[in-house]
Enzyme design. Structure first.
Site, mmCIF file in Angstrom:
data_model
loop_
_atom_site.group_PDB
_atom_site.id
_atom_site.type_symbol
_atom_site.label_atom_id
_atom_site.label_comp_id
_atom_site.label_asym_id
_atom_site.label_seq_id
_atom_site.Cartn_x
_atom_site.Cartn_y
_atom_site.Cartn_z
ATOM 1 N N ARG A 104 1.020 -1.250 0.057
ATOM 2 C CA ARG A 104 -0.159 0.147 -0.050
ATOM 3 C C ARG A 104 0.732 0.951 -0.047
ATOM 4 O O ARG A 104 1.813 1.460 0.751
ATOM 5 C CB ARG A 104 -0.915 0.036 1.244
ATOM 6 C CG ARG A 104 -2.008 -0.916 1.269
ATOM 7 C CD ARG A 104 -3.098 -0.244 2.229
ATOM 8 N NE ARG A 104 -2.617 0.393 3.427
ATOM 9 C CZ ARG A 104 -3.556 0.417 4.613
ATOM 10 N NH1 ARG A 104 -4.821 0.579 4.346
ATOM 11 N NH2 ARG A 104 -3.050 0.752 5.536
ATOM 12 N N THR A 108 -1.188 7.249 -0.754
ATOM 13 C CA THR A 108 -2.542 7.293 -1.354
ATOM 14 C C THR A 108 -3.402 6.012 -0.826
ATOM 15 O O THR A 108 -4.380 6.120 -1.167
ATOM 16 C CB THR A 108 -2.331 6.917 -3.046
ATOM 17 O OG1 THR A 108 -1.384 5.856 -2.956
ATOM 18 C CG2 THR A 108 -1.305 8.219 -3.542
ATOM 19 N N ASP A 200 0.137 -3.260 12.405
ATOM 20 C CA ASP A 200 0.591 -3.409 10.985
ATOM 21 C C ASP A 200 0.914 -5.084 10.762
ATOM 22 O O ASP A 200 1.937 -5.573 11.473
ATOM 23 C CB ASP A 200 1.882 -2.895 10.572
ATOM 24 C CG ASP A 200 2.246 -2.913 9.213
ATOM 25 O OD1 ASP A 200 2.472 -1.930 8.439
ATOM 26 O OD2 ASP A 200 2.679 -3.841 8.799
HETATM 27 C C1 PRP Z 1 -1.155 -4.696 4.400
HETATM 28 C C2 PRP Z 1 -2.021 -5.912 4.614
HETATM 29 C C3 PRP Z 1 -2.770 -5.884 3.340
HETATM 30 C C4 PRP Z 1 -2.908 -4.549 3.001
HETATM 31 C C5 PRP Z 1 -4.438 -4.168 3.436
HETATM 32 O O1 PRP Z 1 -0.151 -4.899 3.576
HETATM 33 O O2 PRP Z 1 -1.128 -7.206 4.834
HETATM 34 O O3 PRP Z 1 -2.036 -6.749 2.057
HETATM 35 O O4 PRP Z 1 -2.139 -3.825 4.004
HETATM 36 O O5 PRP Z 1 -4.802 -2.807 3.419
HETATM 37 P P1 PRP Z 1 -5.757 -2.404 2.261
HETATM 38 O O6 PRP Z 1 -7.055 -3.470 2.397
HETATM 39 O O7 PRP Z 1 -6.233 -0.763 2.505
HETATM 40 O O8 PRP Z 1 -5.230 -2.587 0.750
HETATM 41 P P2 PRP Z 1 0.929 -3.688 3.430
HETATM 42 O O9 PRP Z 1 0.624 -3.068 2.273
HETATM 43 O O10 PRP Z 1 1.264 -2.939 4.703
HETATM 44 O O11 PRP Z 1 2.462 -4.743 2.826
HETATM 45 P P3 PRP Z 1 3.111 -5.478 3.717
HETATM 46 O O12 PRP Z 1 2.381 -6.887 3.924
HETATM 47 O O13 PRP Z 1 4.136 -5.892 2.490
HETATM 48 O O14 PRP Z 1 3.510 -5.079 5.151
HETATM 49 N N1 URA Z 2 -2.712 -3.009 6.800
HETATM 50 C C1 URA Z 2 -2.213 -3.772 8.129
HETATM 51 O O1 URA Z 2 -1.400 -4.279 8.155
HETATM 52 N N2 URA Z 2 -3.030 -3.263 9.204
HETATM 53 C C2 URA Z 2 -4.130 -2.301 8.958
HETATM 54 O O2 URA Z 2 -4.835 -2.238 10.012
HETATM 55 C C3 URA Z 2 -4.470 -2.031 7.869
HETATM 56 C C4 URA Z 2 -3.962 -2.217 6.540
#
Ligand code: PRP
Ligand code: URA
Length: 209
Positions: A104, A108, A200
């Site tokens: 993400r 944005t 997170d």
């Molecule tokens: C987190 C989570 C999802 C996403 C959810 O990943 O594991 O993939 O955010 O958010 P959304 O529904 O708003 O898209 P992140 O982008 O933090 O990546 P990571 O797993 O590499 O930490």
């Molecule tokens: N991604 C995460 O890891 N945690 C949240 O709460 C939302 C998005």
């Protein structure tokens, strides 16, 4: 419209409480995510078709049921989805595993795709996309699109915690995809984090910041 299933089995809810707790360290967090994924896999595979075979028990011949050669694929959304894969493979060890890499954009909140590798025979496989979090839904919607673009016809989405916004986004963009969650939380905060959520997921699983 796709269906939304909440797996609120007491064991799942109990383990989820410790997953949410900010005092739970990386090792225990990882173990708990894997265990909940196993419990959810038990529920999500309830509709697997069976076929009859003949066996011999020590007492007599018998007709018995086995799973009818369904081709399954588990697709973690990188990174955090990886934490759920081993838990699922404990129950369905022959499943193939593909990966969809998305992060993400912190400004944005839109998903950015950086890697896609799927098993062959995509069109014949039943896929379960896994990610602990369904927040805005951007990542889930994009991951489902990534699979469909490559020919996938049968997709389920499974996560630990969802926000209502994320469920709505997936339902709207992909009404053919059923959603399986362990808990539906209240809302998103201004940073797109699920409240109360677990923080997170990727950072807590991998011990990063
Ligand atoms: C987190 C989570 C999802 C996403 C959810 O990943 O594991 O993939 O955010 O958010 P959304 O529904 O708003 O898209 P992140 O982008 O933090 O990546 P990571 O797993 O590499 O930490
Ligand atoms: N991604 C995460 O890891 N945690 C949240 O709460 C939302 C998005």
């Amino acid at each position: 419209m796709g269906k939304v299933y909440v797996f609120d089995h007491p064991l799942i809810q109990h383990k989820l409480t410790y997953i949410r707790d900010k005092h739970t360290g990386t090792k225990e967090f990882r173990e708990l995510v894997e265990e909940v994924a196993t419990l959810m896999a038990f529920e999500i595979t309830r509709d697997l078709p069976l076929e009859e075979v003949e066996i011999e028990t020590p007492v007599s011949r018998a007709k018995a049921k086995v799973i009818a050669g369904k081709k399954l694929g588990v697709i973690p959304i990188l990174r955090a989805g990886i934490g759920m894969v081993d838990g699922i493979l404990k129950l369905i060890p022959a499943a193939k595993v593909g990966h969809v890499g998305l992060y993400r954009d912190p400004e944005t909140l839109k998903p950015v795709e950086y890697y896609v590798k799927l098993p062959s025979d995509v069109e014949e496989r039943d896929f379960i996309i896994v990610d602990p979090m369904l927040a805005t839904g951007g990542s889930a919607v994009a991951a489902i699109e990534a699979l469909k673009k490559r020919g996938a016809k049968s997709i389920k989405f499974m996560c630990l915690i969802a926000a209502p916004e994320g469920v709505k986004a997936v339902e709207t963009a992909h009404p053919d995809v059923d959603i399986y969650i362990a808990a539906l939380d209240e809302r998103l905060n201004d940073h797109g984090y699920i409240v109360p959520g677990l923080g997170d997921a990727g950072d807590r699983l991998f011990g990063t910041k």
